[in-house]
Scaffold this motif. Sequence first.
Motif, PDB file in Angstrom:
ATOM      1  N   LYS A 104     -21.953 -40.918 -28.636  1.00 37.23           N
ATOM      2  CA  LYS A 104     -20.606 -40.877 -28.059  1.00 37.23           C
ATOM      3  C   LYS A 104     -19.905 -42.179 -28.420  1.00 37.23           C
ATOM      4  N   THR A 105     -18.659 -42.081 -28.815  1.00 39.42           N
ATOM      5  CA  THR A 105     -17.866 -43.272 -29.083  1.00 39.42           C
ATOM      6  C   THR A 105     -17.100 -43.617 -27.814  1.00 39.42           C
ATOM      7  N   ILE A 106     -17.312 -44.840 -27.347  1.00 35.21           N
ATOM      8  CA  ILE A 106     -16.711 -45.289 -26.099  1.00 35.21           C
ATOM      9  C   ILE A 106     -15.787 -46.461 -26.406  1.00 35.21           C
ATOM     10  N   LEU A 107     -14.629 -46.468 -25.770  1.00 41.36           N
ATOM     11  CA  LEU A 107     -13.680 -47.560 -25.957  1.00 41.36           C
ATOM     12  C   LEU A 107     -14.116 -48.765 -25.127  1.00 41.36           C
ATOM     13  N   ILE A 108     -14.420 -49.863 -25.813  1.00 41.85           N
ATOM     14  CA  ILE A 108     -14.930 -51.084 -25.188  1.00 41.85           C
ATOM     15  C   ILE A 108     -13.792 -52.096 -25.076  1.00 41.85           C
ATOM     16  N   PRO A 109     -13.628 -52.734 -23.899  1.00 40.80           N
ATOM     17  CA  PRO A 109     -12.573 -53.741 -23.772  1.00 40.80           C
ATOM     18  C   PRO A 109     -12.856 -54.963 -24.643  1.00 40.80           C
ATOM     19  N   VAL A 110     -11.832 -55.378 -25.394  1.00 41.53           N
ATOM     20  CA  VAL A 110     -11.898 -56.580 -26.229  1.00 41.53           C
ATOM     21  C   VAL A 110     -10.561 -57.292 -26.071  1.00 41.53           C
ATOM     22  N   ALA A 111     -10.603 -58.489 -25.484  1.00 39.41           N
ATOM     23  CA  ALA A 111      -9.382 -59.255 -25.213  1.00 39.41           C
ATOM     24  C   ALA A 111      -8.427 -58.381 -24.398  1.00 39.41           C
ATOM     25  N   ILE A 112      -7.212 -58.141 -24.915  1.00 37.90           N
ATOM     26  CA  ILE A 112      -6.262 -57.313 -24.164  1.00 37.90           C
ATOM     27  C   ILE A 112      -6.188 -55.894 -24.711  1.00 37.90           C
ATOM     28  N   THR A 113      -7.132 -55.522 -25.542  1.00 38.46           N
ATOM     29  CA  THR A 113      -7.128 -54.189 -26.144  1.00 38.46           C
ATOM     30  C   THR A 113      -8.515 -53.564 -25.991  1.00 38.46           C
ATOM     31  N   VAL A 114      -8.758 -52.481 -26.713  1.00 40.13           N
ATOM     32  CA  VAL A 114     -10.064 -51.823 -26.721  1.00 40.13           C
ATOM     33  C   VAL A 114     -10.470 -51.536 -28.160  1.00 40.13           C
ATOM     34  N   MET A 115     -11.778 -51.327 -28.356  1.00 52.51           N
ATOM     35  CA  MET A 115     -12.283 -50.995 -29.680  1.00 52.51           C
ATOM     36  C   MET A 115     -13.338 -49.911 -29.517  1.00 52.51           C
ATOM     37  N   PRO A 116     -13.348 -48.908 -30.390  1.00 54.24           N
ATOM     38  CA  PRO A 116     -14.357 -47.850 -30.286  1.00 54.24           C
ATOM     39  C   PRO A 116     -15.733 -48.360 -30.737  1.00 54.24           C
ATOM     40  N   LYS A 117     -16.758 -47.984 -29.977  1.00 62.71           N
ATOM     41  CA  LYS A 117     -18.126 -48.370 -30.328  1.00 62.71           C
ATOM     42  C   LYS A 117     -19.046 -47.188 -30.038  1.00 62.71           C
ATOM     43  N   PRO A 118     -19.873 -46.793 -31.011  1.00 65.16           N
ATOM     44  CA  PRO A 118     -20.779 -45.664 -30.779  1.00 65.16           C
ATOM     45  C   PRO A 118     -22.006 -46.080 -29.964  1.00 65.16           C
ATOM     46  N   TYR A 119     -22.410 -45.218 -29.041  1.00 65.50           N
ATOM     47  CA  TYR A 119     -23.599 -45.413 -28.224  1.00 65.50           C
ATOM     48  C   TYR A 119     -24.414 -44.130 -28.253  1.00 65.50           C
ATOM     49  N   CYS A 120     -25.720 -44.270 -28.133  1.00 63.82           N
ATOM     50  CA  CYS A 120     -26.618 -43.121 -28.013  1.00 63.82           C
ATOM     51  C   CYS A 120     -26.863 -42.890 -26.527  1.00 63.82           C
ATOM     52  N   LEU A 121     -26.186 -41.900 -25.960  1.00 65.84           N
ATOM     53  CA  LEU A 121     -26.321 -41.599 -24.537  1.00 65.84           C
ATOM     54  C   LEU A 121     -27.383 -40.527 -24.332  1.00 65.84           C
ATOM     55  N   PRO A 122     -28.142 -40.612 -23.256  1.00 65.56           N
ATOM     56  CA  PRO A 122     -29.049 -39.514 -22.920  1.00 65.56           C
ATOM     57  C   PRO A 122     -28.236 -38.234 -22.755  1.00 65.56           C
ATOM     58  N   ALA A 123     -28.719 -37.131 -23.307  1.00 65.42           N
ATOM     59  CA  ALA A 123     -27.961 -35.875 -23.305  1.00 65.42           C
ATOM     60  C   ALA A 123     -27.583 -35.432 -21.898  1.00 65.42           C
ATOM     61  N   VAL A 124     -28.432 -35.704 -20.919  1.00 67.13           N
ATOM     62  CA  VAL A 124     -28.179 -35.250 -19.558  1.00 67.13           C
ATOM     63  C   VAL A 124     -26.924 -35.883 -18.947  1.00 67.13           C
ATOM     64  N   ILE A 125     -26.508 -37.044 -19.430  1.00 67.67           N
ATOM     65  CA  ILE A 125     -25.283 -37.666 -18.900  1.00 67.67           C
ATOM     66  C   ILE A 125     -24.147 -37.700 -19.925  1.00 67.67           C
ATOM     67  N   ALA A 126     -24.437 -37.376 -21.172  1.00 69.93           N
ATOM     68  CA  ALA A 126     -23.428 -37.495 -22.242  1.00 69.93           C
ATOM     69  C   ALA A 126     -22.226 -36.576 -22.039  1.00 69.93           C
ATOM     70  N   ASP A 127     -22.462 -35.332 -21.656  1.00 72.57           N
ATOM     71  CA  ASP A 127     -21.362 -34.370 -21.530  1.00 72.57           C
ATOM     72  C   ASP A 127     -20.390 -34.723 -20.414  1.00 72.57           C
ATOM     73  N   TYR A 128     -20.863 -35.449 -19.427  1.00 71.81           N
ATOM     74  CA  TYR A 128     -20.033 -35.753 -18.262  1.00 71.81           C
ATOM     75  C   TYR A 128     -19.718 -37.230 -18.145  1.00 71.81           C
ATOM     76  N   TRP A 129     -19.955 -38.005 -19.204  1.00 78.36           N
ATOM     77  CA  TRP A 129     -19.832 -39.455 -19.110  1.00 78.36           C
ATOM     78  C   TRP A 129     -18.471 -39.905 -18.584  1.00 78.36           C
ATOM     79  N   GLU A 130     -17.408 -39.315 -19.053  1.00 75.08           N
ATOM     80  CA  GLU A 130     -16.066 -39.740 -18.656  1.00 75.08           C
ATOM     81  C   GLU A 130     -15.791 -39.497 -17.187  1.00 75.08           C
ATOM     82  N   SER A 131     -16.517 -38.572 -16.545  1.00 74.34           N
ATOM     83  CA  SER A 131     -16.263 -38.256 -15.139  1.00 74.34           C
ATOM     84  C   SER A 131     -17.026 -39.161 -14.177  1.00 74.34           C
ATOM     85  N   TYR A 132     -17.980 -39.942 -14.695  1.00 72.68           N
ATOM     86  CA  TYR A 132     -18.726 -40.860 -13.836  1.00 72.68           C
ATOM     87  C   TYR A 132     -17.899 -42.122 -13.606  1.00 72.68           C
ATOM     88  N   PRO A 133     -18.133 -42.804 -12.468  1.00 76.00           N
ATOM     89  CA  PRO A 133     -17.369 -44.025 -12.181  1.00 76.00           C
ATOM     90  C   PRO A 133     -17.697 -45.134 -13.161  1.00 76.00           C
TER      91      PRO A 133
END
Length: 133
Positions: A104-133
Amino acid sequence: MQITKLLTLSILITSLSACVSPSINNAPTSDKNTLSDADLIRIAKNDNRQPLPNTSKSVIGIHNGIDVVEEFTCSDICPENTLRIVYYDIKDSAECARGGGVIKTILIPVAITVMPKPYCLPAVIADYWESYP
């Protein structure tokens, strides 16, 4: 005088070693820190988790034989804009898929902007990652 300095140095070294000793932040109490799917979902949903002192990421357990890392990323306004990510400690996408992960590519905060960074998420949480706090 020398004994006082030696005693002070001993106490300082003991205190510092306690700060850097490996520990698990809010980790499950299961055998050898093995995480189940339910553990991962519970960790992902828990918005009260905090980073270990003096570190922004730590291994919180093992899932499917792979180290699971919890990382806290922040840029300009901390801790208000802190992003918490739970992911497998895998860099290669083919290895991620073999281990049961999802890139999953997640937008990571960098200074006053964000940058996309790929992460290997466990499948059980990957589909719902955006809905978690």
